[in-house]
Enzyme design. Structure first.
Site, PDB file in Angstrom:
ATOM      1  CD  GLU A 173      -3.122  -1.010   2.134  1.00  0.00           C
ATOM      2  OE1 GLU A 173      -3.025  -0.231   3.095  1.00  0.00           O
ATOM      3  OE2 GLU A 173      -4.113  -1.746   1.959  1.00  0.00           O
ATOM      4  CD  GLU A 292      -3.792  -5.723   3.072  1.00  0.00           C
ATOM      5  OE1 GLU A 292      -4.620  -5.023   3.703  1.00  0.00           O
ATOM      6  OE2 GLU A 292      -2.562  -5.547   3.113  1.00  0.00           O
TER       7      GLU A 292
HETATM    8  O1  AHR Z   1      -5.286  -5.715   7.010  1.00  0.00           O
HETATM    9  C1  AHR Z   1      -5.142  -4.595   7.839  1.00  0.00           C
HETATM   10  C2  AHR Z   1      -4.367  -3.464   7.161  1.00  0.00           C
HETATM   11  O2  AHR Z   1      -5.135  -2.974   6.104  1.00  0.00           O
HETATM   12  C3  AHR Z   1      -3.058  -3.829   6.528  1.00  0.00           C
HETATM   13  O3  AHR Z   1      -2.004  -3.778   7.421  1.00  0.00           O
HETATM   14  C4  AHR Z   1      -2.897  -2.762   5.487  1.00  0.00           C
HETATM   15  O4  AHR Z   1      -2.159  -3.201   4.382  1.00  0.00           O
HETATM   16  C5  AHR Z   1      -4.316  -2.377   5.135  1.00  0.00           C
HETATM   17  O5  AHR Z   1      -4.496  -1.001   5.148  1.00  0.00           O
END
Ligand code: AHR
Length: 490
Positions: A173, A292
């Site tokens: 990210e 994610e």
């Molecule tokens: O999954 C929780 C968080 O969400 C992770 O650390 C990050 O990559 C995202 O913003």
């Protein structure tokens, strides 16, 4: 009300299902590692400290890959802290989650845990506070057979054979202002391209994932992907996508339609990747690693973040308790990932244990399945080899058809209508004669029903048979429901 019949045909194929679609994610965050997958004092722990009850649930969940060690955590992580003799490992602050990490669990423990769980590791490297040199060191530590300082250090730490990690994420990210080392698209594109080129000098066959956007709402969404792919096109196999859907920021009807956003996200990234390919006259198709995705009550956090002088070890963080409606959304997000199986070739449900997770634990106590466990585990276990192309059956009902090429057809469906039931009708004459059909249904008169430590089986899937008339299978989908329909052909 009945939705339009789904009429899959054997020659209308979206693509094969890459089993890496059923991945998950373990971050050094809250209790995901400590008192999640690892708790040496737990009665079920093995000699390495891995909780046996959690390992059993992980196997039942059917996850195929695990992304590690973050997440935001990776952007200030020094991987060397987590290898070598335990007593020499430094205790560090984690600025991302305002916590303290003992580094008791690190790369070697993770690899041993993956072997015990039967999953493929997917490593992320730190491009926030570190860069190409440290990523190369980790790659050599993990994947070089021996005879160099780093590979011999791994051997001295107990792993004679290289781990052969195939998938590597170039940071996490980096488009997010919250990220340690946050970059502009151009800065990241340059850093990732250099890192990728150099990692490929070690091994041209490893698969690299460039960071994409942390959601369609990011100011740089689109321009980020274009800049990154312009710079990294020849070196990367995947671009990542991250999306979380929050039930607390909209009404139930809108929340249930969260997959519309994921669908648009995927289509946009595919279009950009293919434009970049076309501009170069290339046939290469960049895949998406949706590494994610989940439901997350981000706007109304379930647990407070530590602050000030409080830097706890493994505090309870992001321990969302999932409802039936959340499970239906998770099921619909899986339908969307499958619908794009030709381009989404990897995905990770974030996360695995305790932290926005399908599996919950009590320290020293029990482990149980959240509502969201079921659509994931059933999809992972029943999805066929190929996705067949079908239009959406109706405004309220969404579905995807998978087929093993012979006698097994499995359809995953959701009814996103909060107020009424709808019938799903399958016309399978194009595939063969129907011998029988069974249905797993996740629903409840109370869409906010949950599973907890005290009532771990309040919500479970109900198995039954579908109505079969000739080549037609009809399944009643109650309001707010997810179903898997497993059809056997003669
Ligand atoms: O999954 C929780 C968080 O969400 C992770 O650390 C990050 O990559 C995202 O913003």
């Amino acid at each position: 009300m009945t939705s339009s019949p789904l009429t899959p045909r054997p020659d209308a194929v979206v693509g094969s299902v890459d089993r890496r679609l059923f991945g998950s994610f373990v971050e050094h965050l809250g209790r995901c590692v400590y008192s999640g997958i690892y708790e040496p004092s737990h009665p079920s722990a093995d000699a390495l400290g891995f909780r046996g009850d959690v390992l059993e649930l992980v196997r039942e969940l059917g996850v195929t890959t695990i992304r590690y060690p973050g997440g935001n955590f990776v952007s200030s992580y020094r991987w060397e802290d987590g290898v070598g003799p335990l007593e020499e490992r430094p205790v560090r602050l984690d600025l991302n989650w305002h916590s303290t990490d003992t580094n008791e669990f690190g790369t070697d423990e993770f690899m041993a845990w993956c072997a015990a769980a039967g999953v493929e590791p997917m490593m992320a490297v730190n491009i926030g506070t570190r860069g190409t040199a440290e990523a190369l060191d980790l790659l050599e530590y993990c994947n070089h057979p021996g005879g160099t300082a780093l590979s011999d250090a791994r051997r001295a730490n107990g792993a004679q054979n290289p781990y052969n990690v195939r998938m590597w994420c170039l940071g996490n990210e980096m488009d997010g202002p919250w990220q340690v080392g946050h970059m502009t698209p151009e800065q990241y594109a340059h850093a990732a391209a250099d890192m990728a080129r150099t990692m490929h000098k070690f091994d041209p066959t490893i698969e690299l994932v460039a960071c994409g956007s942390s959601g369609t709402g990011m100011a740089t969404f689109g321009t980020w992907e274009r800049a990154v792919l312009d710079a990294c096109f020849d070196e990367v196999d995947f671009i990542s996508a991250h999306a979380y859907y929050d039930p607390t920021v909209s009404d139930l009807e809108s929340f249930l339609r969260s997959s519309d956003n994921m669908d648009r996200f995927i289509r946009t990234v595919v279009d950009i990747a293919d434009e970049v390919a076309a501009a170069r006259g290339s046939d290469k198709r960049i895949a998406i690693s949706f590494d994610e995705w989940n439901v997350w009550r981000m706007a109304s956090p379930t647990n407070p973040m530590p602050s000030g002088d409080d830097w706890p070890i493994a505090p309870a963080l992001l321990e969302d308790v999932y409802t039936v409606a959340d499970a239906v959304v998770v099921g619909s997000l899986l339908i969307t990932l499958l619908r794009h199986a030709n381009r989404v070739r990897a995905a990770s449900l974030a996360q695995l244990v305790n932290v926005i997770a399908p599996i919950m634990t009590e320290p020293g106590g029990s482990a149980w399945r959240q509502t969201t466990f079921y659509p994931f585990s059933i999809t992972a276990s029943l999805a066929g080899e190929t996705v067949l192309e079908t239009p959406r059956p109706s405004e309220h009902v969404d579905a995807v058809v998978t087929w093993d090429g012979e006698r097994d057809v499995t359809v995953f469906a959701v009814n996103l209508d909060a107020g009424a039931g709808h019938d799903l009708v399958l016309d399978l004459a194009g595939l063969g004669d129907v011998a029988g059909a069974e249905v797993a249904l996740v629903t409840d008169p109370d869409p906010l029903a949950t599973n907890t430590a005290d009532a771990p089986d309040r919500v479970t899937p109900a198995w039954g048979s579908a109505i079969v008339t000739g080549a037609t299978v009809t399944v009643a989908l109650p309001a707010v429901s997810w179903a898997a329909v497993r059809v056997t052909l003669r």
